[in-house]
Design an enzyme around this catalytic site. Structure first.
Site, short mmCIF file in Angstrom:
data_model
loop_
_atom_site.label_atom_id
_atom_site.label_comp_id
_atom_site.label_asym_id
_atom_site.label_seq_id
_atom_site.Cartn_x
_atom_site.Cartn_y
_atom_site.Cartn_z
N PRO A 43 -61.79 22.37 66.92
CA PRO A 43 -63.22 22.42 67.25
C PRO A 43 -63.94 21.16 66.76
O PRO A 43 -64.85 20.67 67.40
CB PRO A 43 -63.73 23.66 66.50
CG PRO A 43 -62.51 24.42 66.11
CD PRO A 43 -61.36 23.49 66.06
N PRO A 226 -42.15 -4.77 23.02
CA PRO A 226 -42.13 -4.75 21.56
C PRO A 226 -41.12 -3.78 20.95
O PRO A 226 -41.01 -3.70 19.74
CB PRO A 226 -43.55 -4.35 21.18
CG PRO A 226 -44.24 -3.95 22.42
CD PRO A 226 -43.37 -4.19 23.60
N ASP A 249 -30.97 -9.99 20.95
CA ASP A 249 -31.19 -10.32 19.54
C ASP A 249 -31.81 -9.17 18.79
O ASP A 249 -31.96 -8.08 19.33
CB ASP A 249 -31.97 -11.63 19.39
CG ASP A 249 -33.13 -11.72 20.33
OD1 ASP A 249 -33.88 -10.73 20.38
OD2 ASP A 249 -33.27 -12.75 21.02
N LYS A 271 -31.24 -13.45 15.55
CA LYS A 271 -31.52 -14.30 14.41
C LYS A 271 -32.67 -13.68 13.64
O LYS A 271 -33.63 -13.18 14.20
CB LYS A 271 -31.87 -15.72 14.82
CG LYS A 271 -32.25 -15.87 16.27
CD LYS A 271 -32.54 -17.28 16.61
CE LYS A 271 -33.57 -17.33 17.69
NZ LYS A 271 -33.16 -17.37 19.02
N ASP A 304 -42.26 -10.78 25.39
CA ASP A 304 -42.23 -11.57 26.63
C ASP A 304 -41.38 -12.82 26.38
O ASP A 304 -41.51 -13.45 25.34
CB ASP A 304 -43.67 -11.97 26.99
CG ASP A 304 -43.71 -12.76 28.29
OD1 ASP A 304 -43.92 -12.13 29.34
OD2 ASP A 304 -43.50 -13.99 28.25
N MET A 384 -44.69 -14.06 13.73
CA MET A 384 -43.77 -14.62 12.73
C MET A 384 -44.52 -15.11 11.50
O MET A 384 -44.22 -16.18 10.97
CB MET A 384 -42.96 -15.78 13.34
CG MET A 384 -42.01 -15.32 14.42
SD MET A 384 -41.12 -16.66 15.21
CE MET A 384 -42.29 -17.21 16.44
N1 SAH Z 1 -41.36 -13.03 22.55
C1 SAH Z 1 -41.86 -12.13 21.55
C2 SAH Z 1 -42.14 -12.83 20.27
C3 SAH Z 1 -40.94 -13.38 19.59
S1 SAH Z 1 -41.31 -14.10 18.06
C4 SAH Z 1 -43.09 -11.42 22.06
O1 SAH Z 1 -43.61 -11.75 23.15
O2 SAH Z 1 -43.55 -10.49 21.39
C5 SAH Z 1 -40.97 -12.79 16.94
C6 SAH Z 1 -42.23 -12.22 16.36
O3 SAH Z 1 -42.84 -11.33 17.29
C7 SAH Z 1 -42.04 -11.39 15.13
O4 SAH Z 1 -41.90 -12.19 13.98
C8 SAH Z 1 -43.31 -10.59 15.10
O5 SAH Z 1 -44.37 -11.37 14.63
C9 SAH Z 1 -43.54 -10.35 16.56
N2 SAH Z 1 -43.03 -9.03 16.98
C10 SAH Z 1 -42.08 -8.76 17.88
N3 SAH Z 1 -41.93 -7.44 18.02
C11 SAH Z 1 -42.81 -6.85 17.21
C12 SAH Z 1 -43.15 -5.51 16.90
N4 SAH Z 1 -42.56 -4.48 17.48
N5 SAH Z 1 -44.14 -5.28 15.99
C13 SAH Z 1 -44.79 -6.31 15.41
N6 SAH Z 1 -44.50 -7.58 15.65
C14 SAH Z 1 -43.52 -7.87 16.53
#
Ligand code: SAH
Length: 460
Positions: A43, A226, A249, A271, A304, A384
């Site tokens: 309709p 993370p 790693d 590392k 990342d 870091m």
């Molecule tokens: N590519 C990574 C960083 C690598 S450098 C990124 O994008 O997150 C490594 C550092 O990342 C660590 O020393 C710390 O400062 C940080 N990180 C990575 N994972 C983490 C987490 N779960 N909680 C807090 N800091 C983190």
């Protein structure tokens, strides 16, 4: 089995829909996509159908259902509110041998419609035989997440090459082997990555190539976030399930590693600060070596790959060696820590910008551009930085940032064991050391940290 599953060629076939509401519109969208000629009897029409009628996409008859409308009709869907009308439609169609479905009314159906995952020309249909449509839809949602959108393109491309494969590879076995090898190889990933021309070329080349020709290796540099596996991307998950070898790693958490294909070779190249398990140069060479063996190599990185991840260095080497590679972004730990600690990195009232810096330097000393980091409306996130926390806070104060600036440390962000320590530039070093904060942890500095109290949604 209560129903026989089939796919119907409706091209240019008359499809009659009784009803003009939203339910009818939903069914009509699919029928039209399959090339059916749509006629609607109702309709009145809902807005979507009215404009489709106006655009000439369907034929509309403003009337109630009567049997005369079934002339030359291949398929009928009754989508009215009235069980009685649906029944009447069903019986009239049954008498003429016309396929009929009454929406949500299995007793008035000759056929039922499945939930579908549409990657045309690949289509997956799911049915609970009308019993629990919600269950079928749930399963559909899961499949939607699991199956890359590029599957449709892949199916189309394979279909386009069917004749060529048939003409070149004469036996059925040879063709079967060819497709098995091809679909398990790198070509699907090329399609999923949008490299269609390259995929076509590769497919065409491999049809001609000797069956024993060595496989093409490739490296996938994948950010896995993370640490919480829920924060992986779909792309990362898919690659994890296809890899021949995985280099990872210490930032790659165990639950994530467990999602990697079971029979993939695993190489730990982790590392810890100042304690390089495998020197970077060796990692780069390992990637090249595996790829040259024809392996699909997954280089899993925390967060990342292009944020303090040396991802750039690793692929430079691959590029130089002429090895195919792809980079998959991951949620960087600053984004993970920010959300899971309830500390927005920007906020209209507190911070207009955010800067990511590293507290680590090749010679172990922090050498940051301090004057650039003291703007009170800027958030600074230090990766870091655990070992240098005190120095970093001192330097920021020395260069003019207010000692009362809120500051936080987020350890193991996004994981169940996440800890958050809140303080100020002057108090944070002592608080973090009292709590025994260890890497991996991030330092977040800026007024936004004061929002933690209000916005936190997990226990500290
Ligand atoms: N590519 C990574 C960083 C690598 S450098 C990124 O994008 O997150 C490594 C550092 O990342 C660590 O020393 C710390 O400062 C940080 N990180 C990575 N994972 C983490 C987490 N779960 N909680 C807090 N800091 C983190």
């Amino acid at each position: 089995m209560n129903y026989f599953p089939l796919f119907l060629n409706l091209h240019e076939q008359n499809c009659l829909i009784i009803g003009g509401g939203d339910v009818a519109a939903r069914k009509i969208r699919l029928l039209a996509a399959a090339g059916g000629k749509i006629m609607v009897v109702a309709p009145q029409l809902c807005e979507e159908l009215a404009s489709a009628a106006e655009a000439g996409k369907l034929i509309y008859l403003a009337a109630s259902f009567c049997e005369a409308q079934l002339q030359n009709v291949r398929l009928v869907i009754a989508a009215t509110d009235s069980e009685e009308v649906n029944r009447q439609v069903f019986e009239a169609c049954e008498a003429r041998g016309i396929l009929v479905n009454a929406v949500d009314d299995p007793a008035s159906c000759r056929f039922i419609t499945p939930a579908i995952v549409d990657r045309s020309p690949l289509v997956i249909a799911i049915s609970t035989s009308g019993g629990v449509p919600v269950l079928a839809r749930q399963l559909r949602t899961q499949l939607e997440a699991l199956i890359p959108h590029g599957y449709g393109d892949l199916a189309q491309m394979a279909a386009d090459f069917r004749d060529e494969v048939k003409a070149t590879l004469v036996s059925t076995d040879a063709r079967k082997q060819f497709w098995e090898k091809t679909l398990a190889g790198p070509i699907p990933d090329m399609v999923f990555a949008g490299k269609h021309a390259a995929a076509r070329q590769a497919l065409s080349d491999s049809i001609k190539a000797d069956a024993d020709a060595p496989l093409q290796g490739a490296v996938y540099l994948v950010g896995c976030g993370p640490g919480n596996p829920d924060l992986l991307t779909f792309r990362a998950l898919r690659l994890m399930q296809q890899a021949d070898a995985v280099l990872y790693d210490n930032l790659v958490s165990l639950p994530i590693l467990e999602m990697v294909r079971r029979d993939a070779e695993r190489v730990y190249v982790g590392k810890k600060s100042n304690n390089h398990a495998v020197p970077q140069q060796e990692i780069n060479q390992l990637l090249v070596r595996y790829a040259l063996q024809g392996k699909k190599v997954l280089r899993l990185k925390g967060g990342d790959p292009f944020i303090f991840g040396r991802g750039g260095e690793e692929i430079e080497e691959l590029a130089a060696a002429g090895i195919a590679f792809e980079v998959v972004p991951g949620i960087t730990s600053a984004a993970g820590a920010s959300c899971y600690a309830g500390i927005p990195l920007t906020h209209r009232d507190y911070a207009q910008s955010v800067t990511f810096v590293t507290g680590h330097r090749r010679d172990g000393e922090v050498e940051l551009d301090w004057p650039r980091l003291v703007n009170p409306t800027e958030t600074v996130v230090v990766y870091m930085g655990v070992a240098q926390l005190e120095k970093i806070c001192q330097q920021l104060i020395k260069h003019g940032r207010n000692p009362d600036t809120p500051a936080a440390m987020v350890e193991n962000a996004t994981l169940a064991k996440q800890r958050v320590v809140i303080g100020t530039l002057s108090s944070l070093p002592q608080r973090a050391s009292e709590r025994g904060i260890k890497p991996p942890a991030l330092i977040i500095i800026g007024e936004v940290v004061s929002l933690h109290d209000k916005l936190k949604w997990r226990e500290d």
